[in-house]
Design an enzyme around this catalytic site. Structure first.
Site, PDB file in Angstrom:
ATOM      1  N   TYR A   1       1.002  -1.552  -0.301  1.00 61.27           N
ATOM      2  CA  TYR A   1      -0.147  -0.297  -0.348  1.00 61.27           C
ATOM      3  C   TYR A   1       0.587   1.516  -0.007  1.00 61.27           C
ATOM      4  CZ  TYR A   1      -4.787  -2.279   1.022  1.00 61.27           C
ATOM      5  OH  TYR A   1      -5.236  -3.334   0.910  1.00 61.27           O
TER       6      TYR A   1
ATOM      7  N   HIS B   1     -10.413  -3.696   6.216  1.00 64.94           N
ATOM      8  CA  HIS B   1      -9.709  -5.091   5.742  1.00 64.94           C
ATOM      9  C   HIS B   1     -11.058  -5.993   6.282  1.00 64.94           C
ATOM     10  CE1 HIS B   1      -7.370  -8.220   2.976  1.00 64.94           C
ATOM     11  NE2 HIS B   1      -7.646  -6.870   2.003  1.00 64.94           N
ATOM     12  N   GLY B   2     -11.182  -7.526   5.684  1.00 68.45           N
ATOM     13  CA  GLY B   2     -12.085  -8.696   6.024  1.00 68.45           C
ATOM     14  C   GLY B   2     -10.842  -8.725   6.801  1.00 68.45           C
ATOM     15  N   ASP B   3     -11.044  -9.889   7.619  1.00 62.06           N
ATOM     16  CA  ASP B   3     -10.078 -10.622   9.091  1.00 62.06           C
ATOM     17  C   ASP B   3      -9.426 -10.971   8.133  1.00 62.06           C
ATOM     18  OD1 ASP B   3     -11.414 -12.075   9.220  1.00 62.06           O
ATOM     19  OD2 ASP B   3     -11.826 -11.952  11.427  1.00 62.06           O
TER      20      ASP B   3
ATOM     21  N   THR C   1     -16.841 -12.576   5.806  1.00 67.72           N
ATOM     22  CA  THR C   1     -17.906 -12.890   4.987  1.00 67.72           C
ATOM     23  C   THR C   1     -17.509 -15.175   4.761  1.00 67.72           C
ATOM     24  OG1 THR C   1     -18.862 -11.371   4.903  1.00 67.72           O
ATOM     25  CG2 THR C   1     -20.587 -12.943   4.073  1.00 67.72           C
TER      26      THR C   1
ATOM     27  N   ASP D   1      13.089 -41.077 -20.547  1.00 68.73           N
ATOM     28  CA  ASP D   1      13.158 -39.768 -21.158  1.00 68.73           C
ATOM     29  C   ASP D   1      13.300 -39.764 -22.746  1.00 68.73           C
ATOM     30  OD1 ASP D   1      11.752 -37.155 -22.318  1.00 68.73           O
ATOM     31  OD2 ASP D   1      13.579 -35.902 -20.798  1.00 68.73           O
TER      32      ASP D   1
HETATM   33  C1  SPV Z   1      12.221 -31.676 -19.230  1.00 67.67           C
HETATM   34  O1  SPV Z   1      11.603 -31.019 -18.624  1.00 67.67           O
HETATM   35  O2  SPV Z   1      11.775 -32.825 -19.481  1.00 67.67           O
HETATM   36  C2  SPV Z   1      12.518 -30.893 -20.662  1.00 67.67           C
HETATM   37  C3  SPV Z   1      13.983 -29.827 -19.950  1.00 67.67           C
HETATM   38  O3  SPV Z   1      13.392 -31.055 -22.028  1.00 67.67           O
HETATM   39  S1  SPV Z   1      15.334 -30.776 -20.081  1.00 67.67           S
HETATM   40  O4  SPV Z   1      15.698 -31.925 -19.160  1.00 67.67           O
HETATM   41  O5  SPV Z   1      16.332 -29.569 -19.565  1.00 67.67           O
HETATM   42  O6  SPV Z   1      16.029 -31.165 -21.340  1.00 67.67           O
HETATM   43 MG    MG Z   2      11.887 -32.977 -22.296  1.00 67.29          MG
END
Ligand code: SPV
Ligand code: MG
Length: 431
Positions: free
Chosen positions: A75, A89-91, A122, A204
């Protein structure tokens, strides 16, 4: 006539707000402050009603004599400007991170003898329903999808954190902190291929198929409202990628990031330790073009991820690709590195920005994790993704607990570290 100031961070006026206004009227002339969109997303959530309409909503209330703009959560500036005799303000702000705002207001009022009026928040079924409706609106595909573009206008940078299921989604959605007198929270979520695969116990390598990955998106979407950036790996064959674009758009995902690799994709953080093949500029540009051609909405973004630095092909190659992918229609460029220092990322950002002021740049500071969001933003990065930290923090904690239970043949020894049963039972809100 004394003046009473009340700041509102809401899209709807309900009986709770009217209660505050009616109470304020008893003390003097009522001045209402409306938080700007940028302040609202730090303090609470994304507005579903535009700033001007939110302002108008309060201007139409006869008990309100003046409506002003409050552009910061704290603020300081507004109090200096209007020096009200009272702030009302609300609490509910006595608890949690919003306590920092209360402390800020009381400090400011004490300086000149102003007073704080707090009235009970409320809490009833009607107010709860109204609040739920706003949240549901925020989670609807068309609203959710377009918010990433709006965030790019409002935040520097947009901060996204990795999520891979409903629970991590809730953490991204609800975690708000107070630090150095400011409130902060994540703006968006990243559905990482690494963490989504890891959560399923898979490598992955694009092994987890898109149907399963979309299931993850759906689990996250069920319980969150924030925009989603989807890690689309290589995007697959161009003929398949176009279907993915349509699916993601329909679901309300805001952006897909695809990386310029072909063949068996391995995680980028392996770098050149494993065999990875970069796609040609021509073929990857064609994939981007095909995706943009089938896209139906204006909001969805296709972001091209450049692996030149990961694969040690050099800065010039990275920049050449950035230009080509942007010209092919990419809505943003993600540049990745696995160096411990951010130098090459910052150099890329500086050089790309010097020739292109607008195309959003996305960075993932997993290896170069000493660099701050502010430095990245100063060099032109627009989105910072924390790509795997939730998974990497949960795994060692779970593993340690499993080991200790095996060692002690009971669970007492781990109990102090665990979330209390009472808290886990109430962690998830019920409808
Ligand atoms: C993921 O998070 O799957 C990515 C980013 O592709 S990295 O793992 O850094 O490649
Ligand atoms: Mg990835």
């Amino acid at each position: 006539m004394k003046t009473v100031y009340a700041c509102f961070c809401t899209d709807v006026i309900h009986e709770g707000h009217m209660n505050i206004i009616n109470e304020a009227k008893k003390y003097g002339e009522v001045i209402v402050g409306i938080l700007t969109d940028a302040a609202m997303i730090r303090c609470d959530r994304f507005p579903t009603v535009g700033f001007e309409d939110r302002k108008k909503m309060f201007e139409e209330i006869s008990e309100v004599s003046r409506v002003v703009v409050q552009s910061e959560v704290m603020y300081d500036r507004i109090i200096e400007e209007i020096r009200p005799d009272y702030v009302i303000h609300g609490d509910e702000w006595r608890e949690g991170p919003k306590r920092a705002i209360r402390d800020n207001v009381t400090d400011l009022l004490n300086k000149y003898g102003g007073e704080l009026i707090e009235i009970p928040y409320t809490k009833n079924e009607n107010v709860r329903r109204i609040d739920m409706r706003v949240r549901e609106k925020l989670s609807m595909p068309e609203y959710r999808c377009r918010r990433l573009r709006r965030l790019l206008e409002l935040c520097s940078p947009v901060k996204a954190i990795e999520v891979h299921n409903g629970l991590t989604g809730l953490i991204a959605e609800k975690t708000v902190v107070e630090h150095d007198g400011e409130l902060d929270q994540f703006d968006a979520m990243w559905i990482s291929s690494l963490c989504d695969s890891t959560a399923k116990g898979k490598p992955d390598i694009e092994l987890v198929d898109m149907t399963s990955r979309c299931r993850t998106i759906d689990d996250v979407m069920e319980v969150t409202t924030k925009p989603i950036i989807f890690d689309g790996d290589t995007g697959g064959l161009t003929e398949h990628f176009v279907y993915l674009v349509r699916t993601l758009e329909r679901m309300g995902v805001s952006a897909v990031i695809i990386e310029d690799k072909v063949g068996l994709k391995k995680n980028s953080l392996f770098g050149t330790e494993v065999e990875q093949t970069q796609d040609t500029i021509e073929r990857f540009s064609e994939k981007i073009r095909a995706g943009k051609e089938v896209q139906l909405s204006d909001s969805f973004m296709i972001i091209a991820r450049i692996e030149s630095l990961i694969l040690e092909r050099g800065m010039e190659d990275a920049l050449e690709r950035a230009r080509a992918f942007r010209d092919a229609g990419a809505d943003g460029i993600m540049i990745h590195s696995r160096r411990k220092t951010p130098d090459e990322i910052l150099e890329f950002c500086d050089r790309f920005r010097s020739e292109d002021a607008d195309t959003p740049i996305v960075v993932v500071p997993s290896s170069f994790n000493t660099v701050t969001e502010q430095t990245l933003a100063e060099h032109g990065a627009n989105i910072v993704i924390y790509a795997n930290q939730l998974t990497r923090s949960a795994f060692p904690a779970m593993e340690q607990t499993a080991k200790e239970i095996l060692i002690h043949h009971r669970a007492k020894e781990v109990d102090d570290r665990l979330m209390p049963i009472g808290r886990i039972l109430t962690l998830i809100d019920e409808l």
